[in-house]
Write a protein that holds these residues in place. Sequence first.
Motif, PDB file in Angstrom:
ATOM      1  N   ALA A 100      42.985  56.207  36.780  1.00  0.00           N
ATOM      2  CA  ALA A 100      43.141  54.880  37.387  1.00  0.00           C
ATOM      3  C   ALA A 100      42.439  54.783  38.733  1.00  0.00           C
ATOM      4  CB  ALA A 100      44.630  54.557  37.546  1.00  0.00           C
ATOM      5  N   GLU A 101      42.399  55.866  39.472  1.00  0.00           N
ATOM      6  CA  GLU A 101      41.800  55.846  40.810  1.00  0.00           C
ATOM      7  C   GLU A 101      40.272  55.813  40.751  1.00  0.00           C
ATOM      8  OE1 GLU A 101      41.592  55.889  44.999  1.00  0.00           O
ATOM      9  OE2 GLU A 101      43.254  55.472  43.625  1.00  0.00           O
ATOM     10  N   TYR A 102      39.682  56.524  39.792  1.00  0.00           N
ATOM     11  CA  TYR A 102      38.237  56.704  39.823  1.00  0.00           C
ATOM     12  C   TYR A 102      37.465  56.124  38.642  1.00  0.00           C
ATOM     13  CZ  TYR A 102      39.338  59.955  43.576  1.00  0.00           C
ATOM     14  OH  TYR A 102      39.800  60.503  44.747  1.00  0.00           O
ATOM     15  N   ALA A 103      38.130  55.715  37.575  1.00  0.00           N
ATOM     16  CA  ALA A 103      37.371  55.291  36.395  1.00  0.00           C
ATOM     17  C   ALA A 103      37.807  53.958  35.810  1.00  0.00           C
ATOM     18  CB  ALA A 103      37.457  56.374  35.310  1.00  0.00           C
ATOM     19  N   LEU A 104      39.075  53.790  35.493  1.00  0.00           N
ATOM     20  CA  LEU A 104      39.513  52.630  34.727  1.00  0.00           C
ATOM     21  C   LEU A 104      40.959  52.316  35.071  1.00  0.00           C
ATOM     22  CD1 LEU A 104      38.732  50.764  32.181  1.00  0.00           C
ATOM     23  CD2 LEU A 104      40.025  52.438  30.861  1.00  0.00           C
ATOM     24  N   GLU A 105      41.238  51.044  35.363  1.00  0.00           N
ATOM     25  CA  GLU A 105      42.600  50.642  35.696  1.00  0.00           C
ATOM     26  C   GLU A 105      42.854  49.241  35.162  1.00  0.00           C
ATOM     27  OE1 GLU A 105      45.659  50.848  39.541  1.00  0.00           O
ATOM     28  OE2 GLU A 105      43.496  50.877  39.864  1.00  0.00           O
ATOM     29  N   THR A 106      44.117  48.938  34.923  1.00  0.00           N
ATOM     30  CA  THR A 106      44.482  47.598  34.474  1.00  0.00           C
ATOM     31  C   THR A 106      45.225  46.880  35.593  1.00  0.00           C
ATOM     32  OG1 THR A 106      46.581  48.363  33.507  1.00  0.00           O
ATOM     33  CG2 THR A 106      44.646  48.321  32.071  1.00  0.00           C
ATOM     34  N   TYR A 107      45.018  45.570  35.648  1.00  0.00           N
ATOM     35  CA  TYR A 107      45.654  44.727  36.657  1.00  0.00           C
ATOM     36  C   TYR A 107      46.240  43.501  35.964  1.00  0.00           C
ATOM     37  CZ  TYR A 107      43.226  47.267  40.431  1.00  0.00           C
ATOM     38  OH  TYR A 107      42.772  48.216  41.301  1.00  0.00           O
ATOM     39  N   SER A 108      47.149  42.839  36.666  1.00  0.00           N
ATOM     40  CA  SER A 108      47.668  41.556  36.194  1.00  0.00           C
ATOM     41  C   SER A 108      47.406  40.498  37.255  1.00  0.00           C
ATOM     42  CB  SER A 108      49.166  41.637  35.882  1.00  0.00           C
ATOM     43  OG  SER A 108      49.900  41.965  37.051  1.00  0.00           O
ATOM     44  N   THR A 109      47.362  39.240  36.836  1.00  0.00           N
ATOM     45  CA  THR A 109      47.074  38.130  37.736  1.00  0.00           C
ATOM     46  C   THR A 109      48.373  37.468  38.168  1.00  0.00           C
ATOM     47  OG1 THR A 109      45.089  37.742  36.412  1.00  0.00           O
ATOM     48  CG2 THR A 109      45.663  36.064  38.037  1.00  0.00           C
ATOM     49  N   PRO A 110      48.733  37.552  39.471  1.00  0.00           N
ATOM     50  CA  PRO A 110      50.016  36.996  39.905  1.00  0.00           C
ATOM     51  C   PRO A 110      49.972  35.505  40.224  1.00  0.00           C
ATOM     52  CG  PRO A 110      48.960  38.110  41.728  1.00  0.00           C
ATOM     53  CD  PRO A 110      48.047  38.293  40.530  1.00  0.00           C
ATOM     54  N   SER A 111      48.761  34.921  40.315  1.00  0.00           N
ATOM     55  CA  SER A 111      48.673  33.517  40.725  1.00  0.00           C
ATOM     56  C   SER A 111      47.514  32.846  39.997  1.00  0.00           C
ATOM     57  CB  SER A 111      48.469  33.419  42.240  1.00  0.00           C
ATOM     58  OG  SER A 111      47.195  33.931  42.605  1.00  0.00           O
ATOM     59  N   GLY A 112      47.306  31.565  40.320  1.00  0.00           N
ATOM     60  CA  GLY A 112      46.247  30.807  39.659  1.00  0.00           C
ATOM     61  C   GLY A 112      44.989  30.664  40.485  1.00  0.00           C
ATOM     62  N   THR A 113      44.770  31.538  41.467  1.00  0.00           N
ATOM     63  CA  THR A 113      43.616  31.383  42.362  1.00  0.00           C
ATOM     64  C   THR A 113      42.277  31.679  41.691  1.00  0.00           C
ATOM     65  OG1 THR A 113      43.778  33.659  43.172  1.00  0.00           O
ATOM     66  CG2 THR A 113      45.032  31.968  44.356  1.00  0.00           C
ATOM     67  N   MET A 114      42.314  32.287  40.486  1.00  0.00           N
ATOM     68  CA  MET A 114      41.064  32.577  39.774  1.00  0.00           C
ATOM     69  C   MET A 114      40.933  31.751  38.496  1.00  0.00           C
ATOM     70  SD  MET A 114      38.968  34.549  41.329  1.00  0.00           S
ATOM     71  CE  MET A 114      37.913  35.144  40.006  1.00  0.00           C
ATOM     72  N   GLN A 115      41.718  30.688  38.370  1.00  0.00           N
ATOM     73  CA  GLN A 115      41.581  29.797  37.221  1.00  0.00           C
ATOM     74  C   GLN A 115      40.250  29.045  37.303  1.00  0.00           C
ATOM     75  OE1 GLN A 115      45.000  27.227  37.235  1.00  0.00           O
ATOM     76  NE2 GLN A 115      46.267  28.669  36.111  1.00  0.00           N
ATOM     77  N   PRO A 116      39.659  28.723  36.150  1.00  0.00           N
ATOM     78  CA  PRO A 116      40.199  28.902  34.790  1.00  0.00           C
ATOM     79  C   PRO A 116      39.864  30.240  34.139  1.00  0.00           C
ATOM     80  CG  PRO A 116      38.216  27.600  34.712  1.00  0.00           C
ATOM     81  CD  PRO A 116      38.457  27.869  36.169  1.00  0.00           C
ATOM     82  N   GLY A 117      39.005  31.061  34.773  1.00  0.00           N
ATOM     83  CA  GLY A 117      38.617  32.335  34.155  1.00  0.00           C
ATOM     84  C   GLY A 117      39.773  33.279  33.974  1.00  0.00           C
ATOM     85  N   LEU A 118      40.564  33.462  35.040  1.00  0.00           N
ATOM     86  CA  LEU A 118      41.769  34.282  34.996  1.00  0.00           C
ATOM     87  C   LEU A 118      42.975  33.391  35.207  1.00  0.00           C
ATOM     88  CD1 LEU A 118      41.027  37.571  36.989  1.00  0.00           C
ATOM     89  CD2 LEU A 118      41.802  37.398  34.624  1.00  0.00           C
ATOM     90  N   ARG A 119      43.888  33.407  34.250  1.00  0.00           N
ATOM     91  CA  ARG A 119      45.077  32.584  34.347  1.00  0.00           C
ATOM     92  C   ARG A 119      46.254  33.412  34.847  1.00  0.00           C
ATOM     93  NH1 ARG A 119      44.501  29.728  28.374  1.00  0.00           N
ATOM     94  NH2 ARG A 119      42.424  28.823  28.718  1.00  0.00           N
ATOM     95  N   GLU A 120      47.212  32.744  35.420  1.00  0.00           N
ATOM     96  CA  GLU A 120      48.409  33.437  35.894  1.00  0.00           C
ATOM     97  C   GLU A 120      49.069  34.170  34.727  1.00  0.00           C
ATOM     98  OE1 GLU A 120      52.512  32.438  38.400  1.00  0.00           O
ATOM     99  OE2 GLU A 120      51.012  30.880  38.007  1.00  0.00           O
TER     100      GLU A 120
END
Length: 291
Positions: A124-144
């Motif tokens: 997770a630190e150096y290669a690949l990690e997963t995240y979740s979107t807590p808000s709508g600040t990146m809509q419409p590409g990333l939804r809450e």
Amino acid sequence: MSETGLTASRSPLFAFVATVLVPGLGHLYVGSPRLALAMLLTLSVVVQLLLVVPVALGVPTLWGTGLALCMALGFKFALAFDAARRARRHGDAYPLRTYNRAGAYLGFIAASMVLGGVANALRAEYALETYSTPSGTMQPGLREGDHFVVTKLHERARVPARGDVIAFLYPDDPSQTFVKRVVGLPGDSVAEAEDGALIVNGTRWSRRPCEGETPTCWFETTPDGREYAIHVTAPVAARAATVVPADHVYVRGDHRGLSHDSAHFGPVPVAMIRGKAQAVFWPLERFGTPL
């Protein structure tokens, strides 16, 4: 290890379930300690390496990691069936060894958790990690509520391209990780018109309305032809030009009227970039949505 002089039955079901839950535990239970240790190392460490390989080779992230996980899962179930087969073969006359005790099993589980946790943390630190979107600040590409993958092997602390969505440490509080889109590179002059259009190095980025969407939705295009959807909600104030310092990038959220980004806290140091957001993997109806 020596036998205790006692015998007991071995449950195929327990051996199967133990292997699925803790790789190697089922084989320790049926009297194969060397194989158990080999499985402990293999499935605690190698699985993480399998997740890294697609990233290193540039294979599409979701499909590459999905294939790696399927391979690991298939291998795990094959070993679980082998543990059940060995338990069935022993029947009721299995000679108990000194390691067939609760303390040894608990120690094996603890070792598995430590090894797996370290390998997982390094991946997770150096290669690949997963995240979740807590808000709508990146809509419409990333939804809450969206969950997405961030790759780091080739992207961490490196200058991204315009249009990339990056994860970075919030300059005002590095304990927080933000996700925004890069619109300005080192040396760029970034300004915004009264209608919210970006003006980078004196060139206004083109926009077109999203068909069938809300009136606030637009497709924005970078100078190299990369296109993505944004929301521009009124009122949007014109912003004077900001020159991006060396080793910094200028980021904006796709929901321009809602986002807290470089328009508020300034350019982001490249050293604070954690990685590049690739695609949504959850919820399933949005699986594979590119960013």
